[in-house]
Design a protein around this motif. Structure first.
Motif, short mmCIF file in Angstrom:
data_model
loop_
_atom_site.label_atom_id
_atom_site.label_comp_id
_atom_site.label_asym_id
_atom_site.label_seq_id
_atom_site.Cartn_x
_atom_site.Cartn_y
_atom_site.Cartn_z
N GLY A 178 0.79 -1.23 0.00
CA GLY A 178 0.00 0.00 0.00
C GLY A 178 0.82 1.28 0.00
N PRO A 179 1.66 1.48 1.01
CA PRO A 179 2.47 2.70 1.00
C PRO A 179 3.40 2.80 -0.20
CG PRO A 179 2.44 1.72 3.18
CD PRO A 179 1.82 0.71 2.25
N ALA A 180 3.88 1.65 -0.68
CA ALA A 180 4.75 1.68 -1.85
C ALA A 180 4.01 2.20 -3.07
CB ALA A 180 5.30 0.28 -2.12
N ILE A 181 2.80 1.64 -3.29
CA ILE A 181 1.99 2.11 -4.42
C ILE A 181 1.62 3.58 -4.24
CG2 ILE A 181 -0.20 1.84 -5.63
CD1 ILE A 181 -0.12 -1.12 -4.96
N GLY A 182 1.04 3.89 -3.05
CA GLY A 182 0.61 5.26 -2.81
C GLY A 182 1.76 6.24 -2.81
N GLY A 183 2.85 5.88 -2.13
CA GLY A 183 3.98 6.79 -2.01
C GLY A 183 4.67 7.05 -3.33
N VAL A 184 4.90 6.00 -4.11
CA VAL A 184 5.58 6.16 -5.40
C VAL A 184 4.75 7.03 -6.33
CG1 VAL A 184 6.31 4.96 -7.50
CG2 VAL A 184 6.93 4.04 -5.25
N PHE A 185 3.46 6.74 -6.43
CA PHE A 185 2.60 7.54 -7.30
C PHE A 185 2.50 8.98 -6.80
CE2 PHE A 185 0.83 3.38 -8.70
CZ PHE A 185 1.00 3.55 -10.06
N ALA A 186 2.47 9.16 -5.47
CA ALA A 186 2.41 10.52 -4.92
C ALA A 186 3.68 11.29 -5.21
CB ALA A 186 2.15 10.45 -3.42
N GLU A 187 4.82 10.61 -5.06
CA GLU A 187 6.10 11.27 -5.32
C GLU A 187 6.19 11.78 -6.75
OE1 GLU A 187 8.43 12.00 -3.25
OE2 GLU A 187 8.22 10.67 -1.51
N PHE A 188 5.57 11.04 -7.70
CA PHE A 188 5.64 11.42 -9.11
C PHE A 188 4.41 12.21 -9.55
CE2 PHE A 188 8.66 7.91 -9.00
CZ PHE A 188 9.70 8.41 -9.77
N GLY A 189 3.56 12.60 -8.58
CA GLY A 189 2.40 13.41 -8.90
C GLY A 189 1.35 12.68 -9.72
N ALA A 190 1.31 11.35 -9.61
CA ALA A 190 0.35 10.55 -10.38
C ALA A 190 -0.54 9.75 -9.45
CB ALA A 190 1.09 9.62 -11.35
N TRP A 191 -1.10 10.42 -8.44
CA TRP A 191 -1.86 9.72 -7.42
C TRP A 191 -3.09 8.99 -7.97
CZ3 TRP A 191 -6.92 11.22 -6.91
CH2 TRP A 191 -7.26 12.49 -7.33
N ARG A 192 -3.64 9.46 -9.08
CA ARG A 192 -4.83 8.84 -9.64
C ARG A 192 -4.59 7.38 -10.04
NH1 ARG A 192 -8.55 12.84 -10.59
NH2 ARG A 192 -7.72 14.97 -10.60
N TRP A 193 -3.41 7.10 -10.54
CA TRP A 193 -3.13 5.74 -11.00
C TRP A 193 -2.99 4.76 -9.85
CZ3 TRP A 193 -3.79 4.04 -15.76
CH2 TRP A 193 -3.90 4.99 -16.78
N ALA A 194 -2.78 5.25 -8.66
CA ALA A 194 -2.75 4.35 -7.50
C ALA A 194 -4.12 3.74 -7.27
CB ALA A 194 -2.30 5.12 -6.25
N PHE A 195 -5.19 4.50 -7.53
CA PHE A 195 -6.54 3.95 -7.42
C PHE A 195 -6.85 3.02 -8.59
CE2 PHE A 195 -7.06 7.83 -4.79
CZ PHE A 195 -7.59 7.25 -3.65
N PHE A 196 -6.43 3.41 -9.77
CA PHE A 196 -6.69 2.57 -10.94
C PHE A 196 -6.03 1.19 -10.81
CE2 PHE A 196 -6.95 6.73 -13.54
CZ PHE A 196 -8.31 6.86 -13.23
N ALA A 197 -4.90 1.14 -10.11
CA ALA A 197 -4.17 -0.13 -9.98
C ALA A 197 -4.94 -1.18 -9.19
CB ALA A 197 -2.82 0.13 -9.30
N LEU A 198 -5.94 -0.76 -8.43
CA LEU A 198 -6.73 -1.71 -7.63
C LEU A 198 -7.76 -2.46 -8.45
CD1 LEU A 198 -7.45 0.56 -4.53
CD2 LEU A 198 -5.83 -1.33 -4.62
N VAL A 199 -8.13 -1.93 -9.60
CA VAL A 199 -9.23 -2.51 -10.37
C VAL A 199 -8.93 -3.94 -10.84
CG1 VAL A 199 -10.69 -2.23 -12.41
CG2 VAL A 199 -10.02 -0.22 -11.06
N PRO A 200 -7.76 -4.24 -11.42
CA PRO A 200 -7.51 -5.63 -11.82
C PRO A 200 -7.56 -6.61 -10.64
CG PRO A 200 -5.90 -4.15 -12.82
CD PRO A 200 -6.65 -3.36 -11.80
N LEU A 201 -7.21 -6.15 -9.45
CA LEU A 201 -7.26 -7.04 -8.29
C LEU A 201 -8.69 -7.43 -7.94
CD1 LEU A 201 -4.61 -5.31 -5.97
CD2 LEU A 201 -4.29 -7.25 -7.52
N THR A 202 -9.63 -6.51 -8.14
CA THR A 202 -11.02 -6.84 -7.86
C THR A 202 -11.55 -7.88 -8.84
OG1 THR A 202 -11.90 -5.04 -9.23
CG2 THR A 202 -11.42 -4.53 -6.95
N VAL A 203 -11.09 -7.83 -10.07
CA VAL A 203 -11.49 -8.83 -11.08
C VAL A 203 -10.98 -10.22 -10.67
CG1 VAL A 203 -11.27 -9.55 -13.49
CG2 VAL A 203 -11.54 -7.12 -12.92
N LEU A 204 -9.74 -10.28 -10.22
CA LEU A 204 -9.17 -11.55 -9.77
C LEU A 204 -9.92 -12.09 -8.55
CD1 LEU A 204 -6.87 -13.61 -10.19
CD2 LEU A 204 -5.47 -12.23 -8.65
#
Length: 474
Positions: A155-181
């Protein structure tokens, strides 16, 4: 209480089921740490600092409503259908959060996410009881808790990395494939029907009063600059909670298992301890904010420090899941004391102005978060199967749902209370400093685990008395 082995839990007969149920918790836990790491960056981008606590509140309120579906099962829906609905809601909510142009839209996404998460949580409690034998309950709950440890890494790795690069939106998008699985796995292992019929009528009055209490307290926090309005809303929240307990005790349509609000009963003591401990640790919602504003840390580092609480929770759950007898009673009695001691450390150090990131302050804060997790994790693992065993006849599904509802309600009330405290201290309006807000927040939250100490001792004494009665005569 006898316990099975880890090897039995991961044997072919239970392996896939354990993976799916653990995955349902894991996806929720990962999102929690993504969210807590991202929120300062989200607020900086789209605004809404006055609604900061609402990010948790709407999630929890929606989760409370959804958790009842596990017991009510409207329209003839079974556990499998509910599990699929939960996964779909979580995925859709994640998409909305990722695309949100403003805080109100993000709150809508969080509400839909919360609905999915609440339903997943309640179903996990139910499925553990249905799918696994009683001897594996403690191990299964410990496995579920261990998912929070995985979330602390991911969690912090995904959130922190995306936040550091100003791409916080993609941290939420990354959860979608997991819900399908997760949905795919649910089709294979979640039963389509439960042996119990579930509720015939929804306890709408009690649910409405619980939701109103959380929303009223959250609104009081957002309107803290209007003292009279905030005070009125806070009083209304208190009245709503008291009213809910009276309605529940007299209603035929139950939201909680019989005996929950009868002082002195096992369920009342167990649930009371769980509420206080859950509220105690929910102050971690504000930890990333204060670590960044007061202690000079970036989003990634702040996210990993707050994740230490879940590391402690997960580690203690895994280590102590098989403890029984005197050792189990020791955990129940000592857990609230450990959480209390940790809360004192946070109260003393979190509000320090530490812009140079002095490790002499940060290390004790991290250690306190670990110890807080250890205290609640070891206690929670022992209390959860005890709640299941204390369920009145015919109310097993209701008790399973109540476990999730109690946890969610405690989190929502604590987040709302925290928002009220920090905003009264002038954080949102800018009239007060983050240091003052942190001191007030963690200073007052010390009281919660303090109140839990006598309850933990009472549970341990009751267990000891029951064990003495069952000892064979010499």
């Amino acid at each position: 209480m006898k316990t099975g082995s880890w090897s039995e839990l991961v044997a072919p007969g239970y392996r896939l089921s354990a993976a799916v149920f653990a995955g349902g918790v894991a996806i929720n836990a990962i999102e929690v740490y993504i969210g807590s790491t991202l929120m300062p960056s989200v607020v900086a981008d789209i605004g809404g600092i006055d609604l900061f606590a609402w990010v948790t509140t709407v999630f929890v309120v929606a989760s409370i409503a959804a958790s009842m579906f596990a017991a009510v099962r409207p329209f003839g829906l079974g556990p499998r259908q509910n599990y699929l609905i939960a996964a779909a809601a979580f995925g859709i909510g994640s998409l909305i959060c990722g695309a949100a142009p403003s805080m109100p839209v993000l709150l809508v996404g969080r509400a839909i996410q919360g609905f999915g998460a609440g339903l997943l949580g309640a179903l996990v409690y139910m499925m553990v009881r249905i799918v696994f034998p009683e001897r594996l309950w403690a191990r299964a709950f410990a496995l579920v808790s261990s998912m929070w440890a995985i979330a602390t890494l991911v969690g912090p790795a995904i959130g922190g990395v995306f936040a550091e690069f100003g791409a916080w939106r993609w941290a939420f998008f990354a959860l979608v494939p997991l819900t399908v699985l997760l949905a795919w796995g649910a089709v294979a292992v979640v039963p389509s029907r439960s042996k119990e019929a579930g509720m015939t009528k929804l306890p709408t009055t009690q649910i409405a009063l619980m939701m109103f209490a959380v929303l009223a307290l959250s609104s009081a926090g957002a309107l803290a600059y209007e003292i009279r309005i905030a005070a009125t809303l806070t009083f209304a929240a208190i009245v709503s909670i008291v009213s809910m307990t009276f309605v529940e005790r007299r209603s035929i349509k139950k939201l909680f298992p019989t005996g929950t609000f009868v002082l002195g009963t096992s369920l009342a003591t167990l649930f009371g301890t769980m509420v206080l401990l859950q509220m105690s640790i929910t102050s971690d919602v504000f930890v990333p904010l204060f670590l960044q504003n007061l202690h000079g840390l970036g989003p990634l580092a702040a996210g990993y420090i707050v994740a230490l609480l879940a590391v402690g929770w997960s580690a203690s759950s895994m280590i102590t899941a098989g403890w029984t007898g005197a050792r189990a009673r020791f955990l129940i009695a000592s857990g609230p004391i450990v959480v209390f001691a940790s809360a004192i450390v946070l109260a003393l150090l979190m509000g320090r102005n530490n812009s140079t990131s002095n490790l002499a302050i940060l290390v004790p804060i991290g250690a306190a978060l670990v110890l807080m997790g250890l205290g609640i994790g070891s206690t929670w693992t022992q209390m959860t199967p005890r709640v299941m065993l204390a369920a009145p006849p015919g109310e097993n599904d209701l008790t399973s749902a109540a476990l999730s509802t109690i946890q969610l309600f405690a989190s929502g009330m604590a987040a709302a209370l925290g928002g009220l405290i920090v905003n009264l201290a002038g954080l949102a309006s800018g009239t007060g400093s983050p240091s003052v807000a942190a001191n007030w927040l963690y200073g007052l939250f010390v009281l919660l685990p303090l109140f839990a100490i006598p309850l933990g001792l009472a549970i341990a004494r009751r267990d000891n008395s029951a064990a003495a009665l069952t000892q064979p005569a010499e």
